[in-house]
Design a protein around this motif. Structure first.
Motif, mmCIF file in Angstrom:
data_model
loop_
_atom_site.group_PDB
_atom_site.id
_atom_site.type_symbol
_atom_site.label_atom_id
_atom_site.label_comp_id
_atom_site.label_asym_id
_atom_site.label_seq_id
_atom_site.Cartn_x
_atom_site.Cartn_y
_atom_site.Cartn_z
ATOM 1 N N THR A 279 0.827 -1.213 0.000
ATOM 2 C CA THR A 279 0.000 0.000 0.000
ATOM 3 C C THR A 279 0.858 1.258 0.000
ATOM 4 N N LEU A 280 1.868 1.296 0.871
ATOM 5 C CA LEU A 280 2.709 2.477 0.980
ATOM 6 C C LEU A 280 3.568 2.680 -0.269
ATOM 7 N N VAL A 281 4.111 1.599 -0.811
ATOM 8 C CA VAL A 281 5.004 1.724 -1.972
ATOM 9 C C VAL A 281 4.226 2.186 -3.204
ATOM 10 N N THR A 282 3.092 1.569 -3.477
ATOM 11 C CA THR A 282 2.316 1.965 -4.655
ATOM 12 C C THR A 282 1.801 3.403 -4.533
ATOM 13 N N SER A 283 1.407 3.805 -3.334
ATOM 14 C CA SER A 283 0.940 5.178 -3.144
ATOM 15 C C SER A 283 2.074 6.179 -3.314
ATOM 16 N N LEU A 284 3.262 5.838 -2.792
ATOM 17 C CA LEU A 284 4.417 6.723 -2.955
ATOM 18 C C LEU A 284 4.820 6.837 -4.416
ATOM 19 N N LEU A 285 4.810 5.713 -5.144
ATOM 20 C CA LEU A 285 5.112 5.750 -6.572
ATOM 21 C C LEU A 285 4.106 6.628 -7.316
ATOM 22 N N ALA A 286 2.839 6.484 -6.952
ATOM 23 C CA ALA A 286 1.807 7.298 -7.600
ATOM 24 C C ALA A 286 2.053 8.787 -7.380
ATOM 25 N N LEU A 287 2.446 9.157 -6.152
ATOM 26 C CA LEU A 287 2.734 10.567 -5.879
ATOM 27 C C LEU A 287 3.951 11.053 -6.652
ATOM 28 N N LEU A 288 4.998 10.252 -6.693
ATOM 29 C CA LEU A 288 6.219 10.655 -7.392
ATOM 30 C C LEU A 288 5.974 10.890 -8.882
ATOM 31 N N ILE A 289 5.024 10.160 -9.441
ATOM 32 C CA ILE A 289 4.716 10.328 -10.861
ATOM 33 C C ILE A 289 3.673 11.419 -11.071
ATOM 34 N N ALA A 290 2.630 11.438 -10.251
ATOM 35 C CA ALA A 290 1.489 12.316 -10.500
ATOM 36 C C ALA A 290 1.760 13.771 -10.158
ATOM 37 N N VAL A 291 2.526 14.032 -9.081
ATOM 38 C CA VAL A 291 2.710 15.416 -8.638
ATOM 39 C C VAL A 291 3.440 16.272 -9.687
ATOM 40 N N PRO A 292 4.586 15.846 -10.231
ATOM 41 C CA PRO A 292 5.229 16.695 -11.259
ATOM 42 C C PRO A 292 4.359 16.890 -12.495
ATOM 43 N N VAL A 293 3.683 15.817 -12.922
ATOM 44 C CA VAL A 293 2.824 15.940 -14.106
ATOM 45 C C VAL A 293 1.656 16.879 -13.827
ATOM 46 N N SER A 294 1.041 16.738 -12.669
ATOM 47 C CA SER A 294 -0.078 17.616 -12.321
ATOM 48 C C SER A 294 0.370 19.066 -12.211
ATOM 49 N N PHE A 295 1.529 19.276 -11.611
ATOM 50 C CA PHE A 295 2.066 20.636 -11.502
ATOM 51 C C PHE A 295 2.284 21.235 -12.890
ATOM 52 N N GLY A 296 2.855 20.450 -13.804
ATOM 53 C CA GLY A 296 3.083 20.957 -15.154
ATOM 54 C C GLY A 296 1.798 21.268 -15.887
ATOM 55 N N ILE A 297 0.796 20.398 -15.748
ATOM 56 C CA ILE A 297 -0.481 20.645 -16.420
ATOM 57 C C ILE A 297 -1.144 21.898 -15.861
ATOM 58 N N ALA A 298 -1.152 22.042 -14.541
ATOM 59 C CA ALA A 298 -1.795 23.204 -13.921
ATOM 60 C C ALA A 298 -1.099 24.501 -14.325
ATOM 61 N N ILE A 299 0.227 24.508 -14.349
ATOM 62 C CA ILE A 299 0.962 25.704 -14.777
ATOM 63 C C ILE A 299 0.690 26.010 -16.236
ATOM 64 N N PHE A 300 0.643 24.971 -17.060
ATOM 65 C CA PHE A 300 0.376 25.188 -18.485
ATOM 66 C C PHE A 300 -1.006 25.797 -18.693
ATOM 67 N N LEU A 301 -2.004 25.295 -17.983
ATOM 68 C CA LEU A 301 -3.364 25.793 -18.172
ATOM 69 C C LEU A 301 -3.539 27.212 -17.655
ATOM 70 N N THR A 302 -2.832 27.576 -16.608
ATOM 71 C CA THR A 302 -3.030 28.901 -16.003
ATOM 72 C C THR A 302 -2.080 29.965 -16.528
ATOM 73 N N GLU A 303 -0.904 29.573 -17.022
ATOM 74 C CA GLU A 303 0.102 30.570 -17.380
ATOM 75 C C GLU A 303 0.533 30.536 -18.834
ATOM 76 N N VAL A 304 0.434 29.398 -19.492
ATOM 77 C CA VAL A 304 1.050 29.252 -20.815
ATOM 78 C C VAL A 304 0.035 28.994 -21.917
#
Length: 331
Positions: free
Chosen positions: A92-117
């Motif tokens: 449970t902990l490993v899969t959730s941590l992997l999900a965060l490591l992948i999802a957070v940078p991608v989500s940050f990039g998408i949100a910045i792209f939609l609001t600023e670029v």
């Protein structure tokens, strides 16, 4: 004197003649209102305590039988009635941590792209796609992961990861394993795709809340888009962004169906992310209908209590982190 003025003049003596009754009525309504909303808030706490107490009571037989060994043992044998929760907790902990490591940078990039670029004509289609991804049932993600992404992982990604990343000293053990297509890495990627829309939506909304004057001032001083994002947008919305990340983590920790499809559901402890494993939610979903002994049922309920505790600890840490960030922002 107009008709409205005459009506007001006639009503004003009645209102002014009994101000105490009106004050008493308003006070009574205010007391009822406060008691109603307080009852709603107390209902949440009551439900939370009831769920925790019921799962703890249901798992008490397993806790009494195995003691602390229930948390440290890797054995899960329904035939011999010996159960340990270490492998599901680890998965449970490993899969959730992997999900965060992948999802957070991608989500940050998408949100910045939609609001600023992004140009205005492109924002609506991408935002709509994110909302659609958030509305897809988890079982659909699981079926897609098992029948589409799993075979692709086994045929292309897993061999490349094993050959290239598996040879790295130190961390290579994390990427060594047979190309099965299912395992902790596959489950982490599927979970990342699931929680990415939620984190992106939160980040996008909080990034839009940044005052335009602040960003325009930074641009006027010669700041680039990256400098405005890193020095203005991120510090201004830091607390809300952290809250959105932990919201996605809470979704990943409790996910059941999608993880059940792609994790492999193997009760074995392995450091390799390519190997199958199990999670707390997947074990409960797979075995609860087949549990024929009281100890087996109690062990599954105890797993539910442990998932409750893990989620509570994660959210409590998130709250503490947000409080510390708020104090720093206040300074």
């Amino acid at each position: 004197m107009t008709e409205n003025s005459q009506m007001l003049a006639q009503a004003s003596p009645a209102v002014s003649s009994n101000p105490d009754a009106r004050a008493a009525r308003d006070q009574r309504h205010d007391v009822w209102f406060r008691r109603t909303v307080m009852g709603a808030a107390m209902l949440v706490l009551f439900l939370l305590a009831s769920i925790a107490a019921s799962t703890l009571w249901g798992g008490s037989l397993a806790f009494r039988t195995f003691g602390l060994g229930f948390l440290t043992s890797t054995d899960w044998d329904a035939v011999s009635n010996h159960f340990g929760a270490l492998v599901p907790i680890y998965g449970t902990l490993v899969t959730s941590l992997l999900a965060l490591l992948i999802a957070v940078p991608v989500s940050f990039g998408i949100a910045i792209f939609l609001t600023e670029v992004a140009p205005p004509w492109l924002r609506m289609p991408i935002a709509s796609a994110i909302e659609l991804l958030a509305g897809i049932p988890s079982i659909i993600y699981g079926m897609w992961g098992l029948f589409v992404f799993g075979p692709f992982m086994a045929a292309h990604l897993a061999p490349w990861i094993n050959d290239n990343l598996g040879a790295i000293p130190g961390i290579g053990v994390l990427f060594q394993g047979p190309p099965l297509g299912i395992g902790m890495l596959t489950a982490g990627i599927v979970l990342a795709i699931m929680i990415m829309p939620f984190i992106t939506s939160v980040m996008q909304e909080v990034f839009r809340s940044v005052p335009v004057q602040l960003k325009e001032s930074a641009y006027a001083l010669g700041g680039t888009t990256w400098e405005v994002v890193w020095d203005i947008v991120v510090p201004y919305t830091r607390s809300a962004v952290v809250g959105g990340i932990f919201l996605g983590l809470g979704r990943a920790l409790g996910e059941t169906m999608a993880v059940t499809f792609v994790l492999g559901n193997a009760q074995q402890f392995s450091a390799s992310l390519m190997m199958p494993s199990s999670s707390i939610a997947s074990v409960i979903a797979n075995e609860f209908s087949e549990a024929y002994t009281d100890l087996h049922k109690s062990a599954l309920i105890a797993l539910g209590f442990l998932l409750f505790v893990v989620t509570f600890i994660v959210l409590a840490l998130a709250r503490l982190m947000l409080m510390r960030l708020s104090r720093k922002e206040g300074l």
